[in-house]
Design a protein around this motif. Structure first.
Motif, short mmCIF file in Angstrom:
data_model
loop_
_atom_site.label_atom_id
_atom_site.label_comp_id
_atom_site.label_asym_id
_atom_site.label_seq_id
_atom_site.Cartn_x
_atom_site.Cartn_y
_atom_site.Cartn_z
N THR A 101 0.85 -1.19 0.00
CA THR A 101 0.00 0.00 0.00
C THR A 101 0.88 1.24 0.00
OG1 THR A 101 -1.76 -1.14 1.22
CG2 THR A 101 -1.78 1.28 1.24
N GLU A 103 0.96 5.14 0.46
CA GLU A 103 0.23 6.29 0.97
C GLU A 103 0.79 7.57 0.35
OE1 GLU A 103 -2.36 6.16 2.75
OE2 GLU A 103 -2.35 4.08 3.47
N THR A 201 7.87 5.19 5.28
CA THR A 201 7.33 3.84 5.32
C THR A 201 8.45 2.87 5.01
OG1 THR A 201 5.13 4.56 4.58
CG2 THR A 201 5.64 2.22 4.37
N TYR A 203 9.25 -0.95 3.73
CA TYR A 203 8.68 -2.09 3.03
C TYR A 203 9.74 -3.19 3.05
CZ TYR A 203 6.25 1.96 0.92
OH TYR A 203 5.60 3.14 0.71
N ASP A 224 5.77 3.53 10.12
CA ASP A 224 4.90 2.59 9.42
C ASP A 224 5.74 1.56 8.67
OD1 ASP A 224 2.68 3.90 10.33
OD2 ASP A 224 2.31 5.00 8.47
N CYS A 225 5.31 0.31 8.71
CA CYS A 225 6.10 -0.76 8.10
C CYS A 225 5.17 -1.81 7.52
CB CYS A 225 7.03 -1.37 9.15
SG CYS A 225 8.04 -2.74 8.55
N GLN A 226 5.50 -2.26 6.31
CA GLN A 226 4.76 -3.33 5.64
C GLN A 226 5.70 -4.50 5.38
OE1 GLN A 226 2.53 -1.85 2.22
NE2 GLN A 226 2.47 0.19 3.15
N ASP A 262 0.63 -5.30 7.48
CA ASP A 262 1.14 -4.26 8.36
C ASP A 262 1.96 -4.94 9.46
OD1 ASP A 262 1.30 -2.37 10.63
OD2 ASP A 262 -0.08 -1.15 9.45
N SER A 263 3.17 -4.44 9.73
CA SER A 263 4.04 -5.09 10.71
C SER A 263 3.43 -5.14 12.09
CB SER A 263 5.39 -4.39 10.76
OG SER A 263 5.23 -3.04 11.21
N ARG A 264 2.55 -4.21 12.42
CA ARG A 264 1.91 -4.18 13.73
C ARG A 264 0.87 -5.28 13.88
NH1 ARG A 264 0.92 2.18 12.89
NH2 ARG A 264 0.38 1.25 10.88
N GLU A 265 0.50 -5.89 12.76
CA GLU A 265 -0.52 -6.93 12.77
C GLU A 265 0.06 -8.32 13.00
OE1 GLU A 265 -4.16 -8.46 9.83
OE2 GLU A 265 -2.63 -7.10 9.09
#
Length: 269
Positions: A101, A103, A201, A203, A224-226, A262-265
């Protein structure tokens, strides 16, 4: 929606010790694919091997109705894949999964690839670069790419990634030494000002231990991290439940709900 079709091979080259780049023609797949998604490729004309092989999009070129896959020979399926030549066709299912994603408000992009985790980063970098001048220009994206590999022979795409990035750092015996997570920390602490972190971000794609370390850094710095999770994928559509990954909201399928999360997930154990 994914499609299953016979895709003509436009180009197929050996690009490393056991690495190949395969370019296929498909108007539908190339125009619907996104960085971080993948296809399932049938590696022979028979049912041996039975399962398709999942390969992420390496390059996407809808203007020419083509897409490229970067793969490493690690077993029977990928070995059979090397036997296909230009002009022949491969049975391909895709595009599949959930990609990265992007942004619009984020202007600093840090791409981290470990081993074959570099494969989807090329398409992502090209998308992030967009038209015009890259780098520290108002309204433009700053792109940093960190690559980790066992040795210099295993480094893939360094040249093409340099065309898209403001800086590429390679962690091998011919580049900076150390864990890729340490190089990420060095970039954040010594190159990027903390004031830019909210605009950044990360990735990441690579082995699970690397992703765990990257996620921890992102949490520490509140960036933010993916993560593109690497799991063994069988069906590719979430039916077999063989690629489940634990998340804060229960188990999810890497092939269907991911591979990008999402890394937080993600719950690392």
């Amino acid at each position: 929606m994914p499609t299953q079709e016979k895709c003509r091979i436009l180009d197929h080259q050996k690009v490393g010790p056991r690495h190949y780049q395969l370019t296929l023609v498909s108007q539908y797949i190339s125009s619907h694919a996104a960085p971080g998604q993948f296809v399932q490729v049938k590696c022979s004309d028979s049912n041996d091997p039975l399962l398709r092989r999942p390969i992420s999009f390496h390059q996407i070129n809808p203007e020419h109705d083509t897409f490229s896959l970067l793969y490493e020979v690690v077993g029977k399926g990928s070995e059979l894949l090397t036997k296909y030549f230009v002009g022949e066709e491969l049975d391909v299912l895709g595009p599949l999964g959930t990609g990265f994603t992007i942004e619009p408000a984020k202007k600093v992009h840090i791409l981290v690839g470990g081993g074959m985790g570099v494969a989807p980063l090329s398409a992502l970098a090209e998308t992030l670069k967009g038209p015009g001048t890259r780098g520290q220009v108002p309204g433009k994206n700053a792109i940093y790419i960190l690559l980790g590999a066992k040795n210099k022979e295993c480094v893939q795409c360094e040249g093409e990634l340099k065309e898209a990035a403001d800086q590429v750092v390679v962690s091998t015996d011919h580049g900076k030494k150390g864990l890729i997570s340490d190089i990420l920390l060095d970039l954040l602490d010594n190159t990027l000002a903390p004031g830019t972190w909210p605009l950044a971000t990360i990735y990441a794609c690579g082995p699970r231990p690397m992703l765990k370390a990257i996620a921890a850094i992102a949490a520490q710095k509140q960036i933010d991290c993916q993560l593109s999770m690497e799991e063994r994928l069988a069906c590719g559509i979430g039916a077999c439940k063989g690629c489940a990954v634990k998340t804060i909201s229960g188990y999810k399928m890497v092939c269907k709900d991911g591979p990008v999360f999402d890394s937080r997930e993600v719950v690392f154990t």
